[in-house]
Scaffold this motif. Sequence first.
Motif, PDB file in Angstrom:
ATOM      1  N   GLU A  46       0.841  -1.196   0.000  1.00  0.00           N
ATOM      2  CA  GLU A  46       0.000   0.000   0.000  1.00  0.00           C
ATOM      3  C   GLU A  46       0.877   1.247   0.000  1.00  0.00           C
ATOM      4  O   GLU A  46       1.939   1.285   0.633  1.00  0.00           O
ATOM      5  N   ALA A  47       0.414   2.283  -0.706  1.00  0.00           N
ATOM      6  CA  ALA A  47       1.146   3.551  -0.726  1.00  0.00           C
ATOM      7  C   ALA A  47       0.988   4.268   0.607  1.00  0.00           C
ATOM      8  O   ALA A  47       0.132   3.906   1.436  1.00  0.00           O
ATOM      9  N   CYS A  48       1.800   5.285   0.814  1.00  0.00           N
ATOM     10  CA  CYS A  48       1.657   6.103   2.017  1.00  0.00           C
ATOM     11  C   CYS A  48       1.895   7.561   1.647  1.00  0.00           C
ATOM     12  O   CYS A  48       2.446   7.877   0.588  1.00  0.00           O
ATOM     13  N   ASP A  49       1.468   8.453   2.528  1.00  0.00           N
ATOM     14  CA  ASP A  49       1.639   9.884   2.294  1.00  0.00           C
ATOM     15  C   ASP A  49       3.007  10.379   2.748  1.00  0.00           C
ATOM     16  O   ASP A  49       3.456  11.442   2.328  1.00  0.00           O
ATOM     17  N   LEU A  50       3.642   9.604   3.634  1.00  0.00           N
ATOM     18  CA  LEU A  50       4.953   9.992   4.148  1.00  0.00           C
ATOM     19  C   LEU A  50       5.684   8.769   4.668  1.00  0.00           C
ATOM     20  O   LEU A  50       5.113   7.957   5.399  1.00  0.00           O
ATOM     21  N   LEU A  51       6.951   8.659   4.293  1.00  0.00           N
ATOM     22  CA  LEU A  51       7.824   7.630   4.848  1.00  0.00           C
ATOM     23  C   LEU A  51       8.861   8.329   5.720  1.00  0.00           C
ATOM     24  O   LEU A  51       9.683   9.102   5.226  1.00  0.00           O
ATOM     25  N   LEU A  52       8.793   8.076   7.020  1.00  0.00           N
ATOM     26  CA  LEU A  52       9.782   8.593   7.955  1.00  0.00           C
ATOM     27  C   LEU A  52      10.838   7.511   8.102  1.00  0.00           C
ATOM     28  O   LEU A  52      10.604   6.481   8.738  1.00  0.00           O
ATOM     29  N   LEU A  53      11.987   7.722   7.498  1.00  0.00           N
ATOM     30  CA  LEU A  53      12.954   6.647   7.277  1.00  0.00           C
ATOM     31  C   LEU A  53      14.235   6.808   8.081  1.00  0.00           C
ATOM     32  O   LEU A  53      15.009   7.754   7.873  1.00  0.00           O
ATOM     33  N   ASP A  54      14.467   5.866   8.985  1.00  0.00           N
ATOM     34  CA  ASP A  54      15.752   5.779   9.684  1.00  0.00           C
ATOM     35  C   ASP A  54      16.739   5.112   8.727  1.00  0.00           C
ATOM     36  O   ASP A  54      16.544   3.955   8.335  1.00  0.00           O
ATOM     37  N   ILE A  55      17.789   5.812   8.352  1.00  0.00           N
ATOM     38  CA  ILE A  55      18.717   5.261   7.359  1.00  0.00           C
ATOM     39  C   ILE A  55      19.654   4.218   7.952  1.00  0.00           C
ATOM     40  O   ILE A  55      20.409   3.580   7.226  1.00  0.00           O
ATOM     41  N   GLN A  56      19.601   4.009   9.272  1.00  0.00           N
ATOM     42  CA  GLN A  56      20.435   2.997   9.902  1.00  0.00           C
ATOM     43  C   GLN A  56      19.674   1.695  10.142  1.00  0.00           C
ATOM     44  O   GLN A  56      20.115   0.833  10.898  1.00  0.00           O
ATOM     45  N   LEU A  57      18.552   1.540   9.472  1.00  0.00           N
ATOM     46  CA  LEU A  57      17.772   0.312   9.596  1.00  0.00           C
ATOM     47  C   LEU A  57      18.575  -0.907   9.146  1.00  0.00           C
ATOM     48  O   LEU A  57      19.397  -0.804   8.233  1.00  0.00           O
ATOM     49  N   PRO A  58      18.318  -2.064   9.725  1.00  0.00           N
ATOM     50  CA  PRO A  58      18.894  -3.297   9.176  1.00  0.00           C
ATOM     51  C   PRO A  58      18.499  -3.447   7.704  1.00  0.00           C
ATOM     52  O   PRO A  58      17.334  -3.284   7.354  1.00  0.00           O
ATOM     53  N   GLY A  59      19.481  -3.712   6.875  1.00  0.00           N
ATOM     54  CA  GLY A  59      19.218  -3.836   5.446  1.00  0.00           C
ATOM     55  C   GLY A  59      19.384  -2.530   4.700  1.00  0.00           C
ATOM     56  O   GLY A  59      19.267  -2.498   3.472  1.00  0.00           O
ATOM     57  N   GLY A  60      19.655  -1.443   5.425  1.00  0.00           N
ATOM     58  CA  GLY A  60      19.803  -0.131   4.795  1.00  0.00           C
ATOM     59  C   GLY A  60      21.186   0.429   5.026  1.00  0.00           C
ATOM     60  O   GLY A  60      22.182  -0.270   4.914  1.00  0.00           O
ATOM     61  N   GLY A  61      21.229   1.724   5.349  1.00  0.00           N
ATOM     62  CA  GLY A  61      22.501   2.350   5.663  1.00  0.00           C
ATOM     63  C   GLY A  61      23.212   3.000   4.494  1.00  0.00           C
ATOM     64  O   GLY A  61      24.400   3.286   4.577  1.00  0.00           O
ATOM     65  N   HIS A  62      22.495   3.269   3.401  1.00  0.00           N
ATOM     66  CA  HIS A  62      23.146   3.878   2.240  1.00  0.00           C
ATOM     67  C   HIS A  62      22.122   4.684   1.447  1.00  0.00           C
ATOM     68  O   HIS A  62      20.914   4.406   1.511  1.00  0.00           O
ATOM     69  N   PRO A  63      22.556   5.695   0.686  1.00  0.00           N
ATOM     70  CA  PRO A  63      21.620   6.526  -0.080  1.00  0.00           C
ATOM     71  C   PRO A  63      20.804   5.762  -1.108  1.00  0.00           C
ATOM     72  O   PRO A  63      19.754   6.245  -1.545  1.00  0.00           O
ATOM     73  N   ARG A  64      21.244   4.586  -1.506  1.00  0.00           N
ATOM     74  CA  ARG A  64      20.478   3.800  -2.490  1.00  0.00           C
ATOM     75  C   ARG A  64      19.102   3.404  -1.953  1.00  0.00           C
ATOM     76  O   ARG A  64      18.221   3.007  -2.729  1.00  0.00           O
ATOM     77  N   MET A  65      18.925   3.507  -0.639  1.00  0.00           N
ATOM     78  CA  MET A  65      17.616   3.233  -0.061  1.00  0.00           C
ATOM     79  C   MET A  65      16.540   4.100  -0.718  1.00  0.00           C
ATOM     80  O   MET A  65      15.421   3.629  -0.959  1.00  0.00           O
ATOM     81  N   ILE A  66      16.885   5.342  -0.999  1.00  0.00           N
ATOM     82  CA  ILE A  66      15.915   6.264  -1.593  1.00  0.00           C
ATOM     83  C   ILE A  66      15.482   5.768  -2.968  1.00  0.00           C
ATOM     84  O   ILE A  66      14.290   5.733  -3.293  1.00  0.00           O
ATOM     85  N   MET A  91      23.540  15.736   2.729  1.00  0.00           N
ATOM     86  CA  MET A  91      23.614  16.064   1.318  1.00  0.00           C
ATOM     87  C   MET A  91      23.452  14.851   0.412  1.00  0.00           C
ATOM     88  O   MET A  91      22.759  14.905  -0.606  1.00  0.00           O
ATOM     89  N   SER A  92      24.064  13.739   0.786  1.00  0.00           N
ATOM     90  CA  SER A  92      23.995  12.560  -0.087  1.00  0.00           C
ATOM     91  C   SER A  92      22.570  12.037  -0.183  1.00  0.00           C
ATOM     92  O   SER A  92      22.149  11.561  -1.247  1.00  0.00           O
ATOM     93  N   TYR A  93      21.806  12.134   0.900  1.00  0.00           N
ATOM     94  CA  TYR A  93      20.427  11.643   0.862  1.00  0.00           C
ATOM     95  C   TYR A  93      19.496  12.637   0.167  1.00  0.00           C
ATOM     96  O   TYR A  93      18.543  12.237  -0.512  1.00  0.00           O
ATOM     97  N   LEU A  94      19.771  13.920   0.312  1.00  0.00           N
ATOM     98  CA  LEU A  94      18.991  14.916  -0.418  1.00  0.00           C
ATOM     99  C   LEU A  94      19.260  14.799  -1.908  1.00  0.00           C
ATOM    100  O   LEU A  94      18.352  14.898  -2.732  1.00  0.00           O
ATOM    101  N   LYS A  95      20.508  14.575  -2.272  1.00  0.00           N
ATOM    102  CA  LYS A  95      20.848  14.352  -3.684  1.00  0.00           C
ATOM    103  C   LYS A  95      20.112  13.140  -4.235  1.00  0.00           C
ATOM    104  O   LYS A  95      19.676  13.124  -5.388  1.00  0.00           O
ATOM    105  N   ALA A  96      19.993  12.114  -3.412  1.00  0.00           N
ATOM    106  CA  ALA A  96      19.351  10.870  -3.851  1.00  0.00           C
ATOM    107  C   ALA A  96      17.850  11.025  -4.027  1.00  0.00           C
ATOM    108  O   ALA A  96      17.213  10.179  -4.649  1.00  0.00           O
ATOM    109  N   GLY A  97      17.274  12.106  -3.478  1.00  0.00           N
ATOM    110  CA  GLY A  97      15.853  12.352  -3.686  1.00  0.00           C
ATOM    111  C   GLY A  97      15.003  12.419  -2.443  1.00  0.00           C
ATOM    112  O   GLY A  97      13.775  12.515  -2.540  1.00  0.00           O
ATOM    113  N   ALA A  98      15.608  12.390  -1.255  1.00  0.00           N
ATOM    114  CA  ALA A  98      14.825  12.544  -0.029  1.00  0.00           C
ATOM    115  C   ALA A  98      14.244  13.958   0.024  1.00  0.00           C
ATOM    116  O   ALA A  98      14.828  14.908  -0.500  1.00  0.00           O
ATOM    117  N   CYS A  99      13.090  14.091   0.661  1.00  0.00           N
ATOM    118  CA  CYS A  99      12.429  15.399   0.764  1.00  0.00           C
ATOM    119  C   CYS A  99      12.903  16.199   1.969  1.00  0.00           C
ATOM    120  O   CYS A  99      12.518  17.353   2.136  1.00  0.00           O
TER     121      CYS A  99
END
Length: 213
Positions: A46-66, A91-99
């Motif tokens: 299901e879609a959502c209106d906002l994803l509040l994303l901890d970038i240190q989640l297991p399986g994450g930790g990099h701008p490619r998450m975006i 900056m790296s996450y904003l470049k990747a497309g985070a709002c």
Amino acid sequence: MPSIIIAEDHSVLRMGVKIIIGAIYPEAYIREADSFYQVLELLREEACDLLLLDIQLPGGGHPRMIAEVREIRPATPILVFSNFDEETHAMSYLKAGACGYLQKTAPPETVQDAIRTVLGGAPWISTPMQSRLLGHFPKSKSTEFSTLSPREFEVMQMMIRGASNPEIKAALNIQSSTLSTFKAKIFGKMGVNNIIELAGKVNAYPVRPETRL
């Protein structure tokens, strides 16, 4: 009633964020994820209106998450929520497309302001980060950039990166008429007539590559 995913692997912090959100959106539909894999599964469901994303989640930790989120839900607004220092990592996450990029040490009022802003369709950039971005332009030219709103600044950056109109509309969840208005304001404030002139003007400024969104 906004639909929000809180992606955070610490249950106590998730609870705190839910309370903060509930104070401004009592009937918000909130789903929770404690790993990046679960985030992707929830978005597939299901879609959502906002994803509040901890970038240190297991399986994450990099701008490619975006980018991985965008592959599933291209228009999903993503507000990064992190312990990492904003000056070093935002900056790296904003470049990747985070709002937006929000530190977990931010007071509840700032968290609420960031969430309201992103849900309202605008990017959230802290005052120190805005100053840092503008500070890399020559003082004689910085006033041109300072007249741009945060959303106009974001649209401008997407334009000079070569994003198409459909890509910009999807990423920012805006209509064609709204995008046309943004472009007209950007061209007017920057004193140019088209994207080629805009890109040439921006790229002529001595801005370090890593500071460009």
